[in-house]
Design a protein around this motif. Structure first.
Motif, PDB file in Angstrom:
ATOM      1  N   LEU A 175       0.642  -0.938   0.079  1.00  0.00           N
ATOM      2  CA  LEU A 175      -0.059   0.115  -0.110  1.00  0.00           C
ATOM      3  C   LEU A 175       0.769   1.253   0.128  1.00  0.00           C
ATOM      4  CD1 LEU A 175      -2.449  -1.562   2.708  1.00  0.00           C
ATOM      5  CD2 LEU A 175      -2.953  -0.883   0.450  1.00  0.00           C
ATOM      6  N   LEU A 176       0.202   2.413  -0.552  1.00  0.00           N
ATOM      7  CA  LEU A 176       0.965   3.690  -0.788  1.00  0.00           C
ATOM      8  C   LEU A 176       1.315   4.193   0.528  1.00  0.00           C
ATOM      9  CD1 LEU A 176       1.706   5.992  -2.669  1.00  0.00           C
ATOM     10  CD2 LEU A 176      -0.398   7.008  -1.905  1.00  0.00           C
ATOM     11  N   PRO A 177       2.835   4.393   0.870  1.00  0.00           N
ATOM     12  CA  PRO A 177       3.244   4.944   2.455  1.00  0.00           C
ATOM     13  C   PRO A 177       2.411   6.040   2.850  1.00  0.00           C
ATOM     14  CG  PRO A 177       4.968   4.258   1.127  1.00  0.00           C
ATOM     15  CD  PRO A 177       3.924   4.388   0.011  1.00  0.00           C
ATOM     16  N   ASN A 178       2.675   6.067   3.980  1.00  0.00           N
ATOM     17  CA  ASN A 178       2.393   7.573   4.677  1.00  0.00           C
ATOM     18  C   ASN A 178       0.775   7.777   4.352  1.00  0.00           C
ATOM     19  OD1 ASN A 178       2.992   9.860   6.329  1.00  0.00           O
ATOM     20  ND2 ASN A 178       3.154  10.998   4.567  1.00  0.00           N
ATOM     21  N   THR A 179      -0.122   6.943   4.435  1.00  0.00           N
ATOM     22  CA  THR A 179      -1.735   7.004   4.267  1.00  0.00           C
ATOM     23  C   THR A 179      -2.366   6.306   5.410  1.00  0.00           C
ATOM     24  OG1 THR A 179      -1.504   5.397   2.646  1.00  0.00           O
ATOM     25  CG2 THR A 179      -1.735   7.547   1.918  1.00  0.00           C
ATOM     26  N   TRP A 180      -3.400   6.712   6.003  1.00  0.00           N
ATOM     27  CA  TRP A 180      -3.887   5.893   6.918  1.00  0.00           C
ATOM     28  C   TRP A 180      -4.679   5.050   6.209  1.00  0.00           C
ATOM     29  CZ3 TRP A 180      -2.921   8.394  11.083  1.00  0.00           C
ATOM     30  CH2 TRP A 180      -2.792   9.741  11.085  1.00  0.00           C
ATOM     31  N   ILE A 181      -4.466   3.682   6.866  1.00  0.00           N
ATOM     32  CA  ILE A 181      -5.067   2.322   6.335  1.00  0.00           C
ATOM     33  C   ILE A 181      -6.216   1.940   7.275  1.00  0.00           C
ATOM     34  CG2 ILE A 181      -4.656  -0.039   5.975  1.00  0.00           C
ATOM     35  CD1 ILE A 181      -1.651   0.555   5.985  1.00  0.00           C
ATOM     36  N   VAL A 182      -7.455   2.177   6.616  1.00  0.00           N
ATOM     37  CA  VAL A 182      -8.501   1.749   7.030  1.00  0.00           C
ATOM     38  C   VAL A 182      -9.115   0.261   6.824  1.00  0.00           C
ATOM     39  CG1 VAL A 182     -11.202   1.861   7.289  1.00  0.00           C
ATOM     40  CG2 VAL A 182      -9.534   3.964   7.171  1.00  0.00           C
ATOM     41  N   VAL A 183      -9.062  -0.738   7.809  1.00  0.00           N
ATOM     42  CA  VAL A 183      -9.468  -2.041   7.334  1.00  0.00           C
ATOM     43  C   VAL A 183     -11.088  -2.207   8.058  1.00  0.00           C
ATOM     44  CG1 VAL A 183      -9.504  -4.558   7.727  1.00  0.00           C
ATOM     45  CG2 VAL A 183      -7.546  -3.245   7.646  1.00  0.00           C
ATOM     46  N   ARG A 184     -12.029  -2.163   7.140  1.00  0.00           N
ATOM     47  CA  ARG A 184     -13.387  -2.387   7.274  1.00  0.00           C
ATOM     48  C   ARG A 184     -14.055  -3.743   7.056  1.00  0.00           C
ATOM     49  NH1 ARG A 184     -15.984   1.580   4.694  1.00  0.00           N
ATOM     50  NH2 ARG A 184     -17.266   0.229   3.357  1.00  0.00           N
ATOM     51  N   ILE A 185     -14.573  -4.301   8.248  1.00  0.00           N
ATOM     52  CA  ILE A 185     -15.115  -5.794   8.179  1.00  0.00           C
ATOM     53  C   ILE A 185     -16.662  -5.574   8.441  1.00  0.00           C
ATOM     54  CG2 ILE A 185     -13.017  -6.551   8.814  1.00  0.00           C
ATOM     55  CD1 ILE A 185     -14.463  -7.364  11.405  1.00  0.00           C
ATOM     56  N   PHE A 230     -11.013  -0.661  11.429  1.00  0.00           N
ATOM     57  CA  PHE A 230      -9.675  -0.516  12.237  1.00  0.00           C
ATOM     58  C   PHE A 230      -8.665   0.047  11.544  1.00  0.00           C
ATOM     59  CE2 PHE A 230     -11.818  -4.682  13.176  1.00  0.00           C
ATOM     60  CZ  PHE A 230     -11.559  -4.847  14.389  1.00  0.00           C
ATOM     61  N   ILE A 231      -8.171   1.083  12.236  1.00  0.00           N
ATOM     62  CA  ILE A 231      -7.295   2.230  11.556  1.00  0.00           C
ATOM     63  C   ILE A 231      -6.126   2.023  12.075  1.00  0.00           C
ATOM     64  CG2 ILE A 231      -7.120   4.683  11.087  1.00  0.00           C
ATOM     65  CD1 ILE A 231      -9.984   4.965  11.599  1.00  0.00           C
ATOM     66  N   PHE A 232      -5.011   1.902  11.138  1.00  0.00           N
ATOM     67  CA  PHE A 232      -3.593   1.742  11.291  1.00  0.00           C
ATOM     68  C   PHE A 232      -2.962   3.104  11.266  1.00  0.00           C
ATOM     69  CE2 PHE A 232      -4.120  -2.547   9.845  1.00  0.00           C
ATOM     70  CZ  PHE A 232      -3.487  -3.288  10.733  1.00  0.00           C
ATOM     71  N   LYS A 233      -1.989   3.440  11.860  1.00  0.00           N
ATOM     72  CA  LYS A 233      -1.346   4.480  11.967  1.00  0.00           C
ATOM     73  C   LYS A 233      -0.647   4.877  10.487  1.00  0.00           C
ATOM     74  CE  LYS A 233       0.958   3.779  16.398  1.00  0.00           C
ATOM     75  NZ  LYS A 233       2.252   3.667  16.774  1.00  0.00           N
ATOM     76  N   LYS A 234      -0.552   5.879  10.063  1.00  0.00           N
ATOM     77  CA  LYS A 234      -0.165   6.346   8.652  1.00  0.00           C
ATOM     78  C   LYS A 234       1.252   5.680   8.382  1.00  0.00           C
ATOM     79  CE  LYS A 234      -0.463  10.527   6.502  1.00  0.00           C
ATOM     80  NZ  LYS A 234      -0.454  11.814   6.335  1.00  0.00           N
ATOM     81  N   ASN A 235       2.083   5.679   9.468  1.00  0.00           N
ATOM     82  CA  ASN A 235       3.384   5.078   9.146  1.00  0.00           C
ATOM     83  C   ASN A 235       3.520   3.752   9.518  1.00  0.00           C
ATOM     84  OD1 ASN A 235       3.292   5.293  12.008  1.00  0.00           O
ATOM     85  ND2 ASN A 235       5.156   6.374  12.309  1.00  0.00           N
ATOM     86  N   CYS A 236       2.358   3.015   9.658  1.00  0.00           N
ATOM     87  CA  CYS A 236       2.344   1.500   9.976  1.00  0.00           C
ATOM     88  C   CYS A 236       3.274   0.732   8.876  1.00  0.00           C
ATOM     89  CB  CYS A 236       0.995   1.182   9.906  1.00  0.00           C
ATOM     90  SG  CYS A 236       0.806  -0.844   9.461  1.00  0.00           S
ATOM     91  N   GLN A 237       4.197   0.070   9.542  1.00  0.00           N
ATOM     92  CA  GLN A 237       5.054  -0.815   8.564  1.00  0.00           C
ATOM     93  C   GLN A 237       4.874  -2.321   8.775  1.00  0.00           C
ATOM     94  OE1 GLN A 237       6.976  -0.042   5.976  1.00  0.00           O
ATOM     95  NE2 GLN A 237       6.489   2.205   6.492  1.00  0.00           N
TER      96      GLN A 237
END
Lengths: 253, 253, 253, 253
Positions: free
Chosen positions: C18-28, C80-87
């Protein structure tokens, strides 16, 4: 001035490799070519100089990339088909797409004068492009049939439309009205009965577009096989074509 | 001849829309430009005609697309940056990429003679391209700094390398060996002590590349604001630059 | 039995970072949960056991992944929202998506009996999921507001709908007809005037869903800071919420 | 409370449809199953209860989706293969991936007690998953061969490794050292000469994993054909298997 501080931005470049073992079609299209054609006095409904320039530019693209198997052009569009097992640029989508697109565009501008003698190129033309993948031989053949069916439909319409205008002295609006709701047979009849034109005798390049193929030929003196690129205007909608050229997709696994 | 039988192949065209609200960078690069430069007698280490042709082609690209905010060029590459909220072609990746790439390529060939008087274009050049997305103002600024830090490093090296060859009579191998392991300060010293050259006085276009910006100016007679595209060669690695041009990324949300 | 003959099939696995430095939302989302709720005698319009089981399953997901910043649940969905810088997993999309989805599903089944005492789980439920990226703090906040505005609209409707049925003795069709074309104020009035219910006094968990947050607290004896996960039902549509929790998106660059 | 103000965030959901006319493999894998197996006293080197639970969970997945053609499981992984022309969820990647993954996970937890009598599930397990596309029948068959060759190699190793420990009283380190550099024949010989074990007589489910197939059978009374899902442990590396089951990939165009 430490370059390394900023080099992290390179990680934003994402991989765009294409699925292996699929036919890669790069199709390019003239942008605003209706206007471009008017601005450069293209003959209606077909300008042989323009079609031959398209073919010549495409020829230079095919010549450069051995992994290109076949190309097909009509009107202001050209499709380039890479072998299934093509590994050029590791199948990176953007690289394949832009290299073909740029090489074609540059050739179109570069060779303009060779075909349009006396007609100055007024401004640089633009072509856009896209990549489409096809998994099977059947799909890629249907793709080519689709594009050739398209040229048939369009060319019969355009030929009748412009004949009504140029020889029948109708206005564009009148010609459009006249053709509204007509099927192929009707248009053939208009051409034949009213203008004594047999559509079937129109030049093949107009009716069928152009196929560029790599062909293996024997050199006269040495007898050694050598690959040449030929341009033909055959009917790809007939199965005969695919029997004759079955080596194309079969060999290239 | 039923087109509809084959039209299913259109479903293989997949959507490639780019993530909204991100800066879109289209970067194009000359393909095999080392050879291209040799074949066209480019002056070493920098050919002003070539750089100005690049800038002129880029200018025509920026002029055509209002949603282009800024462009930055150096050597044989150019980066075009679309506004975050750009909706051109519904942000379809292939369309944006190929349109910019093709327009640039066509302009490069078309305007060649304007810059390379007496130097015939021997064959059509090719540029490849890619798209990279950046989510924040900081990222996009770092992207531009990255490209400009790159030109600095390369140009100082190339300037010293070619001075050693052209004025110092070293062979390319000797020049390479001489520069092996040197840092910026060493190269500056070689130029100054041995060749009496002050690198800082080299033309800005060589040292910093070219930034193309849309700028709002008042028309002389009417006083009405009007947008023009200006080319500057300022230091983007300095914060001053970004204060001065803060409107660029701030306004364009 | 040479594994290597077939190992080429691994090259068909394409990179999906996924594109770096973006908030990742996982919606179930619960699959066919209308039927699932009926089959398991969920209380209408809201089943507190079901909501608490969702929250508990989500709590276990958040607890496992430190890079999860916040989660928001309502009805049969959870974001669920991951930090922008999530690695985590190098931001590989499929890996992130399925790990969260599977962990949530397993927890839902595993902890069923803790919440649904006496109500046997008749068959395994299914949740689907997707990932969406958001580039800016504003976008990710608007995402959460969007989900919470959704629960408000749905819950007011459902509360009125089921009150008309359960207390007003309307059939579902009659209740639906009665509500057709009504706005929020109308529904509030129906509840208040006809059933003496003040919608504002309905439980917050029904009206606003549940936010799971990591919070830093001081340990009583040692005074050392320690992170806990809290569940709150505050109004994210009010700016107050974001002032109070501004650390959430600010810190996580 | 206007939902519409925030609804723009929905435009960040990008289309992820998979290329048509390609085999879709969904492969799921147990996360940290080495630890999970230890925590739940799995028999070494193979736990029949665990394998049968995997198969039973997979059976419920296959049963639910008619467009699943075949599934193959070994150890803590399972591959589910959709027909080439599968249109389920319009071939949206995330939807297909998470639905299969979640259904499998939920079933694994739900049916645990049926297979692990007396062994309590201590915590919810997690499975991750990915989707891989294969364009041709040859590729998809090679995929299945690849997974089965993998189980062969691993199982022969694990069987010898654990026999050396459990019956030969070696420590894990000693067993590892003993096997270092050995080929298949060596391991077969260790088992046979030192422990009187014929590896070929080990249960097929251990050596080959499990294939789940849809099969058409005639109902006894009516004679009408009916589809059942069977589990077999045949050798997919033999061509015989593919002749026998040639209907699998041929019919499913």
């Amino acid at each position: 001035m430490a370059k390394s501080t900023f080099e992290y931005v390179k990680t934003f470049e994402l991989d765009d490799s294409l699925l292996p073992n699929t036919w890669i079609v790069v199709r390019i299209d003239g942008k605003c070519f209706h206007k471009f054609a008017d601005d450069h006095n293209f003959t209606k409904p077909n300008d042989e100089r323009a079609l031959k320039l398209m073919n010549y530019a495409a020829f230079h693209v095919v010549k450069e990339f051995n992994e290109l198997l076949v190309a097909y052009g009509q009107s202001d569009e050209y499709s380039f088909i890479f072998k299934k097992n093509c590994q050029l640029y590791n199948r990176r989508q953007s690289k394949l797409l832009t290299t073909i697109n740029s090489k074609f565009t540059a050739s179109y501008v570069y060779y303009w004068d060779m075909f349009f003698k006396g007609e100055r190129l007024k401004y640089p033309p633009t072509f856009d492009g896209r990549i489409v993948l096809y998994p099977t031989e059947e799909n890629i053949i249907d793709y080519l049939k689709w594009r050739q069916a398209d040229v048939h439909i369009n060319n019969l319409y355009n030929t009748t439309f412009w004949t009504l205008i140029l020889k029948g002295n109708l206005s564009p609006t009148q010609a459009e009205k006249r053709l509204c709701g007509t099927v192929s047979a009707d248009k053939n009849e208009i051409l034949f009965k009213e203008f004594n034109m047999n559509y079937n005798k129109e030049p093949e390049i107009f009716k069928r577009g152009t196929v560029l193929l790599r062909k293996s030929v024997s050199k006269e003196n040495s007898g050694k096989p050598s690959a040449v690129i030929v341009d033909i205007h055959d009917d790809m909608l007939k199965e005969k074509f695919w029997h004759k050229h079955s080596y194309l997709f079969k060999n290239s696994k």
